[in-house]
Design an enzyme around this catalytic site. Structure first.
Site, PDB file in Angstrom:
ATOM      1  CB  THR A   1      52.695  26.818  32.038  1.00 62.31           C
ATOM      2  OG1 THR A   1      53.843  25.864  31.846  1.00 62.31           O
ATOM      3  CG2 THR A   1      52.531  27.724  33.222  1.00 62.31           C
TER       4      THR A   1
ATOM      5  CG  HIS B   1      49.039  40.529  46.069  1.00 62.70           C
ATOM      6  ND1 HIS B   1      47.690  41.202  45.813  1.00 62.70           N
ATOM      7  CD2 HIS B   1      49.660  39.958  47.111  1.00 62.70           C
ATOM      8  CE1 HIS B   1      47.572  40.923  47.288  1.00 62.70           C
ATOM      9  NE2 HIS B   1      48.243  39.811  48.063  1.00 62.70           N
TER      10      HIS B   1
END
Length: 432
Positions: free
Chosen positions: A353, A405
């Site tokens: 982005t 994560h």
């Protein structure tokens, strides 16, 4: 007579919202002429007519959401058209599962227990779509408690959304914490006790329903935050070599190819090198399984007037800077003119982005599920930096990598971003 159906918009799409009819019953329509507009989880687009003739019957109204392969209209290829009565025929109502009759079905000797017919009536019927299974996993929903409204009692996405919406109301809200010495902060108290909107004639604000695309974006953002353990790492990149090369070639690039040379294809090219070096960033998660993708398909976020969309550059690792710039311009142009094809907004393995195009320096982007990372690109700005104990003016950019994560550890996320930085700072590849 030709049936017009809600098209299959990709293997993960099981339904679509018919947002607008571009023709009326009785209108002449040519083959491949835009007939109606739809909105799905992935894309808003126009659907062409499958045949030439007269639109004889409209069976699904604007704003209705129906499953794929549902007949939405019929085209009379003979050219005779349809009678007004046929054109005004109401949309067919799919057969619904019989209404539960807990009291009349059979007397239960234990009145204190909930009537078992309700549980039995809510058992899933028919095959479940991949989207429904995914939502059920994400929200830990027992599908046996969801009543399906689709054909034959099939559970649809709307059924799950309606079920999810009822859950907070079923559990009593926890009481606000009581503070004896210090009163609660004013902003939360005011936010929890907002007064109702005044009557329409006295309102000082305008109430507008969310568009279908805005609703879908909101759903995806919340689902991503609930699904992934988001962590963002930020690296500062010296873009001076890229900036000088771009400045040297941008005029020639414009005259040769009719488009501007931006920083984004350089970043995409460097990202490809990073993904080849650390392929786990190009993976995705499905349940407890890791899906390792052999191809690199990079999604590029494109801002629209009423939202955003992420078209995908296929085989991005096979393109040079010129090919990447051409793909970026083509996809962004067609995204803004609503001409993207369904398969051009799905199948991405990694996303980028470019918030720097709006002047932003640093942001923390949200992962595009089921991917495990997204790279944010900040604005390139000249600023003083220290090089060998001397102050110099350099072109600097910040890269923000948000990663999941659950799969990507901090060390790996930093190693990947450092690799992208290394490629950009040492850029030597020619663009012409």
């Amino acid at each position: 007579m030709t049936d017009v159906v809600m098209p299959q918009m990709g293997e993960s799409i099981v339904e679509g919202t018919l947002t607008k009819w571009l023709k009326k019953p009785g209108d002449r329509v040519e083959r491949d002429e835009p007939l109606f507009e739809i909105s799905t989880d992935k894309v808003d687009t126009e659907i062409p007519s499958p045949a030439a003739g007269t639109l004889s019957e409209v069976m699904v109204e604007e704003g209705a959401t129906v499953g794929i392969n549902t007949v939405v209209a019929r085209i009379d290829e003979s050219g005779d058209g349809a009678k007004p009565a046929a054109a005004a025929a109401p949309p067919p109502v799919p057969a619904a599962a019989p209404e539960p009759q807990p009291e009349a079905a059979q007397p239960t000797p234990e009145p204190a227990l909930p009537p078992p017919p309700v549980e039995e009536q809510a058992e899933p019927a028919g095959p479940l779509s991949p989207l429904v299974r995914k939502m059920a996993r994400e929200y830990s929903i027992d599908l046996s408690k969801v009543k399906g409204s689709g054909a034959g009692g099939r559970i649809t996405k709307q059924d799950l959304e309606a079920y999810i919406a009822t859950q907070p109301q079923q559990a009593p809200a926890p009481p606000p914490p009581v503070r004896t010495a210090v009163p609660p902060p004013t902003p939360p108290a005011a936010a929890s006790q907002l007064p109702p909107l005044p009557p329409a004639g006295q309102a000082k604000a305008r109430v507008e329903p969310m568009s279908t695309m805005r609703i879908r974006i909101a759903e995806h953002m919340l689902a991503s935050r609930r699904t992934s353990a988001h962590v963002t790492t930020v690296h500062k990149v010296d873009m001076t070599k890229v900036a000088r090369m771009r400045e040297r070639h941008k005029a020639d690039f414009q005259s040769r190819y009719g488009m501007s040379l931006t920083y984004l294809p350089f970043v995409v090219r460097a990202t490809v090198v990073g993904l080849r070096t650390y392929p786990l960033l190009n993976a995705s998660i499905e349940g407890n399984n890791i899906i390792h993708h052999n191809e690199i398909h990079i999604g590029i976020a494109v801002a629209l007037e009423n939202g955003l969309i992420v078209p995908v550059i296929r085989q991005a690792d096979e393109k040079n800077v010129l090919g990447l710039q051409r793909s970026i311009v083509d996809l962004a142009t067609r995204a803004r003119s609503r001409q993207l094809k369904p398969d051009e907004v799905q199948g991405g393995t990694f996303s980028i982005t470019n918030f720097g195009s709006f002047g932003s320096v640093i942001a923390t982007p949200i992962i595009n599920q089921p991917q495990v990372a997204i790279l944010g690109v900040g604005a390139v700005e000249k600023m003083p930096v220290v090089i060998d104990d001397a102050i110099a003016i350099r072109s600097v950019m910040y890269l923000s990598l948000s990663f999941d994560h659950r799969l990507i550890d901090g060390a790996l996320g930093d190693q990947f971003t450092a690799k992208v930085k290394e490629v950009l700072e040492g850029w030597s590849e020619e663009v012409l």
